[in-house]
Design an enzyme around this catalytic site. Structure first.
Site, PDB file in Angstrom:
ATOM      1  N   SER A  55     -10.287   5.561  -4.904  1.00 39.29           N
ATOM      2  CA  SER A  55     -10.972   6.328  -5.113  1.00 39.29           C
ATOM      3  C   SER A  55     -10.473   7.547  -6.032  1.00 39.29           C
ATOM      4  O   SER A  55     -11.451   8.069  -6.598  1.00 39.29           O
ATOM      5  CB  SER A  55     -11.315   7.134  -3.504  1.00 39.29           C
ATOM      6  OG  SER A  55     -10.196   7.569  -3.118  1.00 39.29           O
ATOM      7  N   LYS A  88       0.791  -1.065   0.072  1.00 38.24           N
ATOM      8  CA  LYS A  88      -0.037  -0.102  -0.135  1.00 38.24           C
ATOM      9  C   LYS A  88       0.877   1.134  -0.152  1.00 38.24           C
ATOM     10  O   LYS A  88       1.732   1.369   0.949  1.00 38.24           O
ATOM     11  CB  LYS A  88      -0.845   0.054   1.205  1.00 38.24           C
ATOM     12  CG  LYS A  88      -1.849   1.149   1.281  1.00 38.24           C
ATOM     13  CD  LYS A  88      -2.749   1.198   2.479  1.00 38.24           C
ATOM     14  CE  LYS A  88      -3.595   2.542   2.294  1.00 38.24           C
ATOM     15  NZ  LYS A  88      -4.699   2.455   3.385  1.00 38.24           N
ATOM     16  N   GLU A 137       7.515  -7.034   1.665  1.00 37.75           N
ATOM     17  CA  GLU A 137       5.944  -6.930   2.305  1.00 37.75           C
ATOM     18  C   GLU A 137       5.140  -8.449   1.823  1.00 37.75           C
ATOM     19  O   GLU A 137       4.600  -8.883   3.011  1.00 37.75           O
ATOM     20  CB  GLU A 137       5.390  -5.665   1.769  1.00 37.75           C
ATOM     21  CG  GLU A 137       5.918  -4.500   2.511  1.00 37.75           C
ATOM     22  CD  GLU A 137       5.603  -4.204   3.751  1.00 37.75           C
ATOM     23  OE1 GLU A 137       4.853  -4.993   4.633  1.00 37.75           O
ATOM     24  OE2 GLU A 137       5.871  -3.150   4.478  1.00 37.75           O
ATOM     25  N   ARG A 155     -10.726   9.838   1.663  1.00 36.25           N
ATOM     26  CA  ARG A 155     -10.849  10.444   2.911  1.00 36.25           C
ATOM     27  C   ARG A 155     -11.842  11.527   3.016  1.00 36.25           C
ATOM     28  O   ARG A 155     -12.395  11.761   4.125  1.00 36.25           O
ATOM     29  CB  ARG A 155      -9.154  11.181   3.021  1.00 36.25           C
ATOM     30  CG  ARG A 155      -7.987  10.117   3.165  1.00 36.25           C
ATOM     31  CD  ARG A 155      -6.761  10.669   3.233  1.00 36.25           C
ATOM     32  NE  ARG A 155      -5.775   9.690   3.224  1.00 36.25           N
ATOM     33  CZ  ARG A 155      -4.416   9.544   2.981  1.00 36.25           C
ATOM     34  NH1 ARG A 155      -4.121  10.897   3.050  1.00 36.25           N
ATOM     35  NH2 ARG A 155      -3.719   8.700   2.931  1.00 36.25           N
ATOM     36  N   LYS A 215      -2.101  -1.500  -3.879  1.00 40.84           N
ATOM     37  CA  LYS A 215      -3.080  -0.405  -3.851  1.00 40.84           C
ATOM     38  C   LYS A 215      -2.135   1.020  -3.911  1.00 40.84           C
ATOM     39  O   LYS A 215      -1.239   0.786  -3.188  1.00 40.84           O
ATOM     40  CB  LYS A 215      -3.815  -0.409  -2.333  1.00 40.84           C
ATOM     41  CG  LYS A 215      -4.695   0.873  -2.011  1.00 40.84           C
ATOM     42  CD  LYS A 215      -5.253   0.993  -0.744  1.00 40.84           C
ATOM     43  CE  LYS A 215      -6.084   1.956  -0.523  1.00 40.84           C
ATOM     44  NZ  LYS A 215      -6.516   2.088   0.777  1.00 40.84           N
TER      45      LYS A 215
HETATM   46  C1  PBG Z   1      -7.345   3.446   5.622  1.00 41.56           C
HETATM   47  C2  PBG Z   1      -7.736   3.224   4.275  1.00 41.56           C
HETATM   48  C3  PBG Z   1      -7.691   4.026   3.093  1.00 41.56           C
HETATM   49  C4  PBG Z   1      -8.125   3.625   1.862  1.00 41.56           C
HETATM   50  C5  PBG Z   1      -8.477   2.464   2.208  1.00 41.56           C
HETATM   51  N1  PBG Z   1      -8.479   2.218   3.620  1.00 41.56           N
HETATM   52  C6  PBG Z   1      -6.935   5.697   3.104  1.00 41.56           C
HETATM   53  C7  PBG Z   1      -5.666   5.725   3.457  1.00 41.56           C
HETATM   54  O1  PBG Z   1      -4.865   4.852   3.776  1.00 41.56           O
HETATM   55  O2  PBG Z   1      -5.386   7.131   3.836  1.00 41.56           O
HETATM   56  C8  PBG Z   1      -8.187   4.261   0.674  1.00 41.56           C
HETATM   57  C9  PBG Z   1      -9.282   3.649  -0.319  1.00 41.56           C
HETATM   58  C10 PBG Z   1      -9.427   4.327  -1.687  1.00 41.56           C
HETATM   59  O3  PBG Z   1      -8.825   5.531  -1.682  1.00 41.56           O
HETATM   60  O4  PBG Z   1     -10.567   4.421  -2.362  1.00 41.56           O
HETATM   61  N2  PBG Z   1      -6.505   2.824   6.302  1.00 41.56           N
END
Ligand code: PBG
Length: 324
Positions: free
Chosen positions: A276, A197, A235, A207, A250
């Site tokens: 997103s 991630k 990882e 967010r 991700k």
């Molecule tokens: C939180 C989390 C995030 C997303 C999924 N779980 C945001 C972040 O790490 O700040 C992002 C998903 C998306 O942008 O669609 N831990």
């Protein structure tokens, strides 16, 4: 007349032949639809930076899931939006027995036992600091965070989660969650680890949806540097040793090489989160008439699949289900 022995165009000459030689197929079986839930009733608010995506209160969420199920969607990933007043530094609301998110999980599972229910394990939606870990003097502490993540994961498993999704990037969290779940008898609950991630600007609209942006700093001491690839192998190796059932990459689109790398090097299924910001960009351009959003959505999800992701979390899932 030219003599050209090999003419690849022959395999593209009709729709039937193109379909016959198509290497990558997209199926609804591969998709997980991320959804946002907010406390209350009768609430359905569109996320302003994610046209077509809503925060539903639990009652309307259940209606929406019925519709998704009728469309052929078989898996959802549920994220809660909590008001600032319930957040604290230890994210204690995340495992409080009667908290609305856990009650919603149970309600979803009771009403739709055959829907695969994935949950998110991370402190940020419940943290007054907006971080995925315990903050002390501006530092994100790893090991104290694990204790909280363990409690959160256990509470979600008790509430009915089928797949736990640790999205925090703390070291050792998959192993810790696995042992907590196993000790409590939840050996059958899966873990889809957010393996690689990245510290990405593509999470902005998410967010907004959760009101979960960090109150200070950024997430670079725990999420990965977008410049790194070999680190994803470390990882992934750790997640597998610690008991993960799925690896996840991700975001997806700027990280297709990472998806491919993990798929080539490891045997467990690789998932990718089409996040997103990737959704928002396409919607914005579509709304401006600059490109055809539906065709792009299909192309994007197909390309993530082609890169090696067996499972795709995407906000386009419902739209694709309507078209597939
Ligand atoms: C939180 C989390 C995030 C997303 C999924 N779980 C945001 C972040 O790490 O700040 C992002 C998903 C998306 O942008 O669609 N831990």
């Amino acid at each position: 007349m030219f003599y050209i022995a090999r003419r690849p165009r022959r395999n593209r000459k009709s729709e039937a032949i193109r379909d016959m030689v198509q290497e990558t197929q997209l199926s609804l079986n591969d998709l997980i639809f991320p959804m946002f839930v907010v406390d209350g009733s009768g609430v359905k608010t569109e996320v302003s930076s994610m046209p077509g995506i809503y925060r539903h209160s639990p009652d309307l969420l259940l209606e929406e899931i019925k519709e998704l199920q009728d469309l052929g969607i078989r898996a959802i990933d549920l994220f809660p939006n909590y008001p600032e007043s319930l957040k604290d530094r230890a994210a204690s609301e995340s495992y409080r027995e009667d908290t609305f998110y856990l009650k919603t999980l149970t309600a979803v599972k009771e009403k739709f036992p055959e829907i695969t229910l994935m949950t998110d394990v991370a402190m940020d939606p419940y943290s007054s600091d907006g971080h995925d870990g315990v903050v002390v003097n501006g530092e994100i502490l790893n090991d104290p965070t694990l204790e909280i993540l363990g409690k959160m994961a256990l509470a979600q498993a008790r509430a009915g989660a089928d797949i736990i999704g640790p999205s925090d990037m703390m070291d050792g969290r998959v192993g810790h969650i696995r042992s907590i779940l196993d000790e409590a008898g939840f050996t059958g609950v899966s873990i889809m680890s957010y393996t690689a991630k990245y510290a990405s600007a593509f999470y902005g609209p998410f967010r907004d949806a959760l009101d979960s942006a960090p109150k200070f700093g950024d997430k670079k001491t725990y999420q990965m540097n977008p410049a790194n690839k070999r680190e994803a192998l470390i990882e992934a190796q750790l997640d597998i040793e610690e008991g993960a059932d799925f690896l996840m990459v991700k975001p997806a689109l700027s990280y297709l090489d990472i998806i491919s790398l993990l798929n080539d090097n490891f045997d467990i299924p690789v998932a990718a989160y089409n996040v997103s910001g990737e959704y928002a960009m396409i919607k914005a351009a579509d709304r401006n008439g600059w490109l055809d959003g539906s065709r792009i959505a299909m192309e994007v999800v197909l390309s993530i699949r082609r890169a090696g992701a067996k499972v795709i979390l995407t906000y386009f899932a419902k739209e694709l289900a309507m078209g597939l």
